[in-house]
Design an enzyme around this catalytic site. Sequence first.
Site, PDB file in Angstrom:
ATOM      1  N   GLU A  14      52.235 -92.285 -60.183  1.00  0.00           N
ATOM      2  CA  GLU A  14      53.137 -92.340 -59.121  1.00  0.00           C
ATOM      3  C   GLU A  14      53.706 -91.199 -58.860  1.00  0.00           C
ATOM      4  O   GLU A  14      54.319 -90.672 -57.833  1.00  0.00           O
ATOM      5  CB  GLU A  14      54.153 -93.134 -59.206  1.00  0.00           C
ATOM      6  CG  GLU A  14      53.841 -94.735 -59.226  1.00  0.00           C
ATOM      7  CD  GLU A  14      55.126 -95.513 -59.821  1.00  0.00           C
ATOM      8  OE1 GLU A  14      55.925 -95.085 -60.221  1.00  0.00           O
ATOM      9  OE2 GLU A  14      54.674 -96.855 -60.161  1.00  0.00           O
ATOM     10  N   ASP A  64      52.662 -91.950 -79.545  1.00  0.00           N
ATOM     11  CA  ASP A  64      52.558 -92.003 -81.059  1.00  0.00           C
ATOM     12  C   ASP A  64      51.613 -93.163 -81.548  1.00  0.00           C
ATOM     13  O   ASP A  64      51.811 -94.385 -80.851  1.00  0.00           O
ATOM     14  CB  ASP A  64      53.687 -92.191 -81.594  1.00  0.00           C
ATOM     15  CG  ASP A  64      53.956 -92.050 -83.102  1.00  0.00           C
ATOM     16  OD1 ASP A  64      53.643 -91.077 -83.540  1.00  0.00           O
ATOM     17  OD2 ASP A  64      54.249 -93.098 -83.651  1.00  0.00           O
TER      18      ASP A  64
END
Length: 543
Positions: A256, A206
């Site tokens: 990751e 956002d």
Amino acid sequence: MTSKQLTNDADWWRQAVVYQIYPRSFADSDGDGLGDLQGIVSRVPYLEALGIDAVWLSPFYPSALADGGYDVDDYRAVDPRLGTLADIDQLVDALHAANIKLIVDIVPNHTSDRHAWFTEALAAPKGSPARERYIFREGDGDQPPSDWDSVFGGSAWAQTADGQWYLHMFAAEQPDLNWEHPEVRADFLQTLRFWSDRGVDGFRVDVAHALMKDLSEPMPSQATLPRVSESYGLHPLWDRDGVHEIYREWRQVLNEYDPPRSAVAEAFVPASRRARYASADGLGQAFNFDLLQADWEYDKFRQVIEENLALADQNGSSSTWVFSNHDVVRHATRYGLPKDPSGLWQDGKAWLLSNGTEPTVDVELGLRRARAAVLLMLALPGSAYLYQGEELGLQEVGELPAANLQDPAYFRSKGAEKGRDGCRVPIPWTVGGLSFGFGSGGSHLLQPKWFGGYSVEAQEGDVSSTLSLYRKALAVRRGLQTGNSLTWVDGTDWVLHFTRPGGWQSITNFGVAPVELPDAAVVLSSGPLEGDKLPSDTTAWLI
Ligand code: GLC
């Protein structure tokens, strides 16, 4: 290779069709008038039949709803009215079983004023470390530190009981975070891990361009601030270069995971600045609102498409396309409005229809163009973002009574702006019933009588319905969408015609008179053809 086969690939998002769910207005399982997570779970078969690749879920976090959930109390919890963490797990599983990814909204620019950090900040004395996570400043007597406007109208500063001011670029209930603070940075990394560990596939970020600010004194006055679209990193509040350092850290965390979690930036910046948000060591993808802001015109569409495909090529991302979301007037309505001489659609303010002054909407024209627009969009390389209800050809609800409005833009503008509630009305599932199948109770935003005609039930068995068009288009696209290339076929000035690999052609007539179709088999059209002619405001796919 089709996009469904790509779903476990690190690149799944590049050509994905992403369907935005505004959870409080999608499906209500417990009859309290507010949509919830179990409601969405119950509609996964609908989403599967529609043929989307991913869901983007707008905020479902605990919130007082001062801004439709974009005022977040706790980033690692679920609003109890919407469900529990177990419901999220169930939703992830149900979507994954249907081969649909889940992207969640993350709101890093501001928390809500009920967030534990802000409560702590207000309880702490001036100058205390608890206030440093936000942007507190002394004012000038009873005047705020600067005359800056908030996006929703009124001052961007609110005063606390002890006389200090805090910055809020949106509503006063949405205090801006201080992103220079290491604890703020660390906490959001933890939030990214929290949802990624639960199986969430990506994030919609956002107001991604708002996080860094230059608050050095004297703060420039509002009148001297450059337009964001022309500021190129020099605006004190928006699109500052420092923001990319934050997203580089985020990308490391997202990478990751296997596959790496995707991210898409909501950043209202000029096209040339978008690439930074979409870079491989940044968020990876950024919304392009250019088509959403463009009038229904050949020249405009052609220019936007060319520019964005070139930019996506340059930075190794893929382009995004979108016509509607929870912040703008639904495009089936926009395209039926008379041409707007005031530039209402500029600067992303498409939702700022003035209260009480809406022009008459040509509903039939709007829908015809919306259907033509979606076929055009789905034939483009890149990912397409759909907003719940657009597959029904749903119109904006212009007639919400003032007492039912919720948008802070309405309140902060003292009613001058009607705000965004008209596109957030719960969608109709059935022709009749208390809330047109939304739930067994009422609906938090009032559905108009005409909603039933747009319902899923009304359209399901009708081959010419907008729902049938979306389903067919998504199925056909799945078999055809490949690569990033597009070749223009130049001919008539008001006919947007291009080919894609494999001989797929898309042709849209922006003009007023029918045009000759090329000599190929029509696989789908957004409206009836006139023999071998393509009528005005219609798109056809050929192969
Ligand atoms: C984004 C959201 C919008 C929200 C604002 C503040 O623009 O899409 O709904 O009001 O950010 O969080």
